[in-house]
Enzyme design. Sequence first.
Site, PDB file in Angstrom:
ATOM      1  N   GLY A  45      19.550 -17.517  33.996  1.00 42.49           N
ATOM      2  CA  GLY A  45      19.249 -18.289  32.799  1.00 42.49           C
ATOM      3  C   GLY A  45      17.754 -18.530  32.727  1.00 42.49           C
ATOM      4  O   GLY A  45      17.080 -18.579  33.759  1.00 42.49           O
ATOM      5  N   GLN A  50      10.102 -22.514  30.131  1.00 42.71           N
ATOM      6  CA  GLN A  50       9.774 -21.903  31.423  1.00 42.71           C
ATOM      7  C   GLN A  50       8.806 -20.736  31.299  1.00 42.71           C
ATOM      8  O   GLN A  50       8.292 -20.260  32.302  1.00 42.71           O
ATOM      9  CB  GLN A  50      11.046 -21.445  32.131  1.00 42.71           C
ATOM     10  CG  GLN A  50      11.928 -22.593  32.577  1.00 42.71           C
ATOM     11  CD  GLN A  50      13.140 -22.068  33.295  1.00 42.71           C
ATOM     12  OE1 GLN A  50      14.132 -21.704  32.681  1.00 42.71           O
ATOM     13  NE2 GLN A  50      13.056 -22.011  34.620  1.00 42.71           N
ATOM     14  N   CYS A 104      16.173 -23.246  40.522  1.00 46.70           N
ATOM     15  CA  CYS A 104      15.478 -23.067  39.249  1.00 46.70           C
ATOM     16  C   CYS A 104      14.285 -22.149  39.470  1.00 46.70           C
ATOM     17  O   CYS A 104      13.555 -22.309  40.455  1.00 46.70           O
ATOM     18  CB  CYS A 104      15.015 -24.439  38.728  1.00 46.70           C
ATOM     19  SG  CYS A 104      14.105 -24.373  37.187  1.00 46.70           S
ATOM     20  N   LEU A 105      14.079 -21.207  38.554  1.00 50.81           N
ATOM     21  CA  LEU A 105      12.953 -20.286  38.687  1.00 50.81           C
ATOM     22  C   LEU A 105      11.616 -21.023  38.671  1.00 50.81           C
ATOM     23  O   LEU A 105      10.649 -20.551  39.265  1.00 50.81           O
ATOM     24  CB  LEU A 105      12.985 -19.234  37.564  1.00 50.81           C
ATOM     25  CG  LEU A 105      14.196 -18.298  37.568  1.00 50.81           C
ATOM     26  CD1 LEU A 105      14.169 -17.373  36.367  1.00 50.81           C
ATOM     27  CD2 LEU A 105      14.276 -17.506  38.865  1.00 50.81           C
ATOM     28  N   HIS A 146      22.314 -26.470  32.538  1.00 50.33           N
ATOM     29  CA  HIS A 146      21.036 -26.382  33.253  1.00 50.33           C
ATOM     30  C   HIS A 146      19.922 -25.943  32.292  1.00 50.33           C
ATOM     31  O   HIS A 146      18.848 -26.548  32.251  1.00 50.33           O
ATOM     32  CB  HIS A 146      21.174 -25.402  34.433  1.00 50.33           C
ATOM     33  CG  HIS A 146      19.917 -25.225  35.218  1.00 50.33           C
ATOM     34  ND1 HIS A 146      19.740 -25.767  36.466  1.00 50.33           N
ATOM     35  CD2 HIS A 146      18.765 -24.562  34.941  1.00 50.33           C
ATOM     36  CE1 HIS A 146      18.535 -25.444  36.921  1.00 50.33           C
ATOM     37  NE2 HIS A 146      17.924 -24.710  36.015  1.00 50.33           N
ATOM     38  N   GLU A 147      20.189 -24.894  31.524  1.00 47.07           N
ATOM     39  CA  GLU A 147      19.161 -24.391  30.593  1.00 47.07           C
ATOM     40  C   GLU A 147      18.935 -25.367  29.439  1.00 47.07           C
ATOM     41  O   GLU A 147      17.802 -25.541  28.982  1.00 47.07           O
ATOM     42  CB  GLU A 147      19.529 -22.999  30.072  1.00 47.07           C
ATOM     43  CG  GLU A 147      19.644 -21.935  31.150  1.00 47.07           C
ATOM     44  CD  GLU A 147      18.463 -21.866  32.103  1.00 47.07           C
ATOM     45  OE1 GLU A 147      17.308 -22.085  31.673  1.00 47.07           O
ATOM     46  OE2 GLU A 147      18.673 -21.602  33.301  1.00 47.07           O
ATOM     47  N   HIS A 150      16.451 -27.926  30.184  1.00 52.07           N
ATOM     48  CA  HIS A 150      15.053 -27.481  30.043  1.00 52.07           C
ATOM     49  C   HIS A 150      14.512 -27.739  28.638  1.00 52.07           C
ATOM     50  O   HIS A 150      13.359 -28.142  28.495  1.00 52.07           O
ATOM     51  CB  HIS A 150      14.916 -25.990  30.365  1.00 52.07           C
ATOM     52  CG  HIS A 150      14.780 -25.689  31.814  1.00 52.07           C
ATOM     53  ND1 HIS A 150      13.726 -26.143  32.590  1.00 52.07           N
ATOM     54  CD2 HIS A 150      15.558 -24.962  32.648  1.00 52.07           C
ATOM     55  CE1 HIS A 150      13.871 -25.714  33.828  1.00 52.07           C
ATOM     56  NE2 HIS A 150      14.980 -25.000  33.892  1.00 52.07           N
TER      57      HIS A 150
END
Length: 191
Positions: A45, A50, A104-105, A146-147, A150
């Site tokens: 995701g 991000q 998380c990236l 989760h996304e 963001h």
Amino acid sequence: MIYPIVAYGDPVLRKRAQDIEKGALDVKKLSEDMFDTMYKASGIGLAAPQIGKSVRMFVVDGTPLNEGEPEEDKDPSLEGFKKVFINAEILEEEGEEWGFEEGCLSIPQIRAEIYRPEQIKIRYFDTDWNEHVEEFDGMAARIIQHEYDHIEGKLFTDYLSPLKRQLIKKRLADITKGNVKADYKMKFPKN
């Protein structure tokens, strides 16, 4: 185009992202770039903040989680689960909260068990500006939650207890300073 992933500490990750006006940007091109960026970083995701864009858009592809799994262990919620969400709004969150170790990236090398409701109902637009209202459960719901966080300016670390946050404080500070290794290009806040 593959974008660098914005690291923890950048203010863009803490802002509520803006709705996208139809025709204001090429959402098809941006979604392709976001998928390319996500795959390059081995993610499932990725939200626009991000990559430094404060707009309400995220992409998901949970299908890699089923790859290589025996048939009986495959998560049915992830079959064909590759989507673009534009101007998403979670309408309902229901069901038992369940824990799963998330990462998380934007926060490499830190993972923690996070509890989230098992079902969601969400309204969003696709890249053709068709509106959808859909329900998701299990791992698909978790990836979306989760996304979605963001684009609301939230991170998975916000769900941690004060003690757990204290335990990772130095590691988070190191990420902000660029003292972290990732297998993908990152953009660190200017110190």
